[in-house]
Each structure stands twice: as structure tokens, then as C-alpha cells.
Design a protein around this motif. Structure first.
Motif, PDB file in Angstrom:
ATOM      1  N   SER A   1       0.839  -1.201   0.000  1.00  0.00           N
ATOM      2  CA  SER A   1       0.000   0.000   0.000  1.00  0.00           C
ATOM      3  C   SER A   1       0.874   1.251   0.000  1.00  0.00           C
ATOM      4  O   SER A   1       2.086   1.200   0.245  1.00  0.00           O
ATOM      5  N   VAL A   2       0.238   2.400  -0.260  1.00  0.00           N
ATOM      6  CA  VAL A   2       0.959   3.676  -0.218  1.00  0.00           C
ATOM      7  C   VAL A   2       1.540   3.902   1.177  1.00  0.00           C
ATOM      8  O   VAL A   2       2.693   4.332   1.331  1.00  0.00           O
ATOM      9  N   LEU A   3       0.757   3.584   2.206  1.00  0.00           N
ATOM     10  CA  LEU A   3       1.223   3.757   3.583  1.00  0.00           C
ATOM     11  C   LEU A   3       2.436   2.883   3.866  1.00  0.00           C
ATOM     12  O   LEU A   3       3.422   3.351   4.461  1.00  0.00           O
ATOM     13  N   ARG A  45       4.637   1.670   1.736  1.00  0.00           N
ATOM     14  CA  ARG A  45       5.812   2.156   1.000  1.00  0.00           C
ATOM     15  C   ARG A  45       6.398   3.405   1.665  1.00  0.00           C
ATOM     16  O   ARG A  45       7.618   3.549   1.792  1.00  0.00           O
ATOM     17  N   LEU A  46       5.532   4.316   2.096  1.00  0.00           N
ATOM     18  CA  LEU A  46       5.995   5.536   2.750  1.00  0.00           C
ATOM     19  C   LEU A  46       6.715   5.202   4.058  1.00  0.00           C
ATOM     20  O   LEU A  46       7.816   5.721   4.320  1.00  0.00           O
ATOM     21  N   CYS A  47       6.110   4.345   4.861  1.00  0.00           N
ATOM     22  CA  CYS A  47       6.726   3.975   6.142  1.00  0.00           C
ATOM     23  C   CYS A  47       8.044   3.241   5.922  1.00  0.00           C
ATOM     24  O   CYS A  47       9.008   3.439   6.675  1.00  0.00           O
ATOM     25  N   GLY A  48       8.103   2.413   4.883  1.00  0.00           N
ATOM     26  CA  GLY A  48       9.338   1.709   4.578  1.00  0.00           C
ATOM     27  C   GLY A  48      10.461   2.663   4.223  1.00  0.00           C
ATOM     28  O   GLY A  48      11.611   2.500   4.658  1.00  0.00           O
ATOM     29  N   LYS A  49      10.129   3.695   3.438  1.00  0.00           N
ATOM     30  CA  LYS A  49      11.137   4.696   3.056  1.00  0.00           C
ATOM     31  C   LYS A  49      11.601   5.501   4.265  1.00  0.00           C
ATOM     32  O   LYS A  49      12.798   5.790   4.424  1.00  0.00           O
ATOM     33  N   LEU A  50      10.666   5.868   5.143  1.00  0.00           N
ATOM     34  CA  LEU A  50      11.034   6.628   6.342  1.00  0.00           C
ATOM     35  C   LEU A  50      11.888   5.783   7.283  1.00  0.00           C
ATOM     36  O   LEU A  50      12.841   6.294   7.892  1.00  0.00           O
ATOM     37  N   SER A  51      11.576   4.514   7.385  1.00  0.00           N
ATOM     38  CA  SER A  51      12.374   3.615   8.219  1.00  0.00           C
ATOM     39  C   SER A  51      13.792   3.494   7.675  1.00  0.00           C
ATOM     40  O   SER A  51      14.773   3.581   8.429  1.00  0.00           O
ATOM     41  N   ALA A  52      13.914   3.284   6.357  1.00  0.00           N
ATOM     42  CA  ALA A  52      15.233   3.156   5.742  1.00  0.00           C
ATOM     43  C   ALA A  52      16.033   4.454   5.878  1.00  0.00           C
ATOM     44  O   ALA A  52      17.243   4.428   6.171  1.00  0.00           O
TER      45      ALA A  52
END
Length: 270
Positions: free
Chosen positions: A165-167, A169-176
Motif C-alpha cells: 500500500s501507499v502507507l 511504502r511511505l513507512c518503509g522509506k522513512l524507516s530506511a
């Protein structure tokens, strides 16, 4: 099936086996694989009791058992457990873990799509994060129906790890980003680029290459002959206990995924 298709499937199975053999050494280091708290252990027990009941000496088959995490949870509840995996390094670790904990769990090599187990031998068949890796889930489900006793239960714990989901993907990018910036602790283990490429390559060629959605799994279970199929998407208690081992954004990404438990029954001939 053509000879070409048979060779392709054989090659893919070999790749999957080699991949998980290599992952064995670090498998138990990852939250979501091994159990990291008694709170999480209790959450898993509740899930199994909800769908399987107490063991009471009943026979359980843990497919793709890995290092034995699910086998130990079933053993906790009083099942007589056999763990089946086709990666020898995983089995070696599982046997050592069981011996260290003085558990009487039998671990042996075997293919989840062709177990070589006797007909109508098990009261329950359980697996976690196996279905999304299957080359031929229809054949696998027919096999699981065969080894179950009449009235027996299969419990599948899995998810769609492809259709993000968009959420997520966004959370994954912020975590990385947070890990690169030193704000969050790095995830352990960190896999090599080659391992990640191997994982992506395998995922692109399995049956559920576009994601193992619960409804698609249910349809295949129906076709295999299972009845009384129930999808349980209420895995929040497990996810909350696991999230304590991750940063905020990794935990949110995990909870936003399409994860589920599916319980189904073999018809009772009586």
C-alpha cells in the motif's frame, strides 16, 4: 506439463531450497521469525488455541518448519509435533534448539508440496509464511488434504508481501532513511545485495508472484476439497508485540500489510 515446464519448476525449487539454506544462519535474528518475548509467545498461543484448540497429544505437522519456531509453539500447547523442511541447515538448527530445550519434536527433511507422509496421519497441518513461496499451491493443498485425518484442520499464516500500500511504502522509506541517518538502529540481519536480488528473482517466478491474497488462497483451498474455511485478519496482538522490536515506521509498515490466518477443514467422512 511439458518437459520444459518440469525443468523450470525443478530449477526454481532448487533455488528456493538454496536460498533458505543460506538464510538459516541468521533466520532466528529477525523479529517476525523467532519469538522475542513471552508476550509474543502468548499472542501466538491464543491464535492457535482459537483455531486449533489444545493439543491433548494430537498429531501436528509443521510444514516449512525452518528452525522450529512454530513447532515449539505447538509443542507448548500439547501437540505431538513433526516439523518438515527441505533445507538441511534449517533442520540442523531446529534439532539443536529442540535438544537444548529438551523438547520431543521430530524434525525431518521433506517437501511441503510432496511430503511423503502417510495418508490421514495428522490432526492438524500448520504453516507460517510458506504459501507465498509455493510453486504449485494447488498440488500442495491436495497433499495437505491427503495427510490430514477426516475432520482435520489446516491453519495457514501468511500474507501478501508484494502488493504494498501507499502507507507501507511511505513507512518503509522513512524507516530506511532513519537507519541511514543513524536515527534508528539498523535492522538485523542486513542481507547482502546478492541475497536480496535472489529473493526478488524467486518471488517474481512463484505462483503468487503478484501477492498471496487471502481470497485467492481460499479459492484454491475450496478447489482442493477443504470446507468450513475461515479467514482471520485479526493478527493485531501478534503484530503489536513484534513491533516493539522495530522502529516506529517499520512497525507501521508491518501492520499495514495484508496478513492473515486461514483455517480450513478436511471433510469428516463420518
Amino acid at each position: 506439463m511439458s518437459d520444459v515446464a518440469e525443468r523450470r519448476n525443478y530449477d526454481l525449487r532448487d533455488e528456493i531450497k538454496a536460498y533458505w539454506s543460506e538464510r538459516a544462519a541468521t533466520f532466528d535474528l529477525s523479529p517476525g521469525h523467532e519469538i522475542f518475548s513471552e508476550e509474543e509467545r502468548t499472542a501466538w498461543h491464543r491464535l492457535f488455541l482459537r483455531h486449533l484448540g489444545s493439543g491433548d497429544g494430537r498429531m501436528a505437522l509443521d510444514l516449512a518448519s525452518g528452525t522450529g519456531v512454530i513447532s515449539h509453539l505447538l509443542d507448548d500447547l500439547g501437540f505431538k509435533v513433526t516439523g518438515l523442511d527441505w533445507a538441511e541447515p534449517m533442520l540442523n538448527l531446529a534439532r539443536r534448539k529442540a535438544a537444548g530445550r529438551k523438547r520431543k519434536i521430530s524434525f525431518r527433511i521433506g517437501d511441503a508440496e510432496n511430503t511423503m507422509e502417510p495418508d490421514e496421519c495428522y490432526d492438524v497441518v500448520v504453516n507460517r509464511h510458506l504459501v507465498w513461496t509455493l510453486v504449485d499451491p494447488a498440488a500442495a493443498f491436495a497433499e495437505w488434504l491427503r495427510v490430514l485425518k477426516p475432520g482435520g484442520t489446516v491453519l495457514i499464516v501468511d500474507g501478501d508481501f508484494v502488493s504494498t500500500s501507499v502507507l507501507e511504502r511511505l513507512c518503509g522509506k522513512l524507516s530506511a532513511w532513519g537507519q541511514r541517518a543513524g536515527i534508528f538502529k539498523p535492522e538485523a540481519p542486513i542481507h547482502s545485495r546478492d541475497m536480496m536480488e535472489t529473493h526478488r528473482s524467486i518471488l517474481s517466478r512463484v505462483y503468487f508472484a503478484r501477492g498471496a491474497r487471502a481470497e485467492a488462497v481460499v479459492d484454491l483451498l475450496h478447489e482442493a476439497g477443504f470446507i468450513d474455511i475461515e479467514v482471520d485478519a485479526d493478527l493485531g496482538e501478534i503484530h503489536r508485540t513484534q513491533a516493539k522490536n522495530w522502529n516506529l515506521f517499520k512497525g507501521l509498515a508491518r501492520r499495514s500489510q495484508h496478513r492473515y490466518a486461514i483455517r480450513a477443514k478436511r471433510p469428516d467422512l463420518a
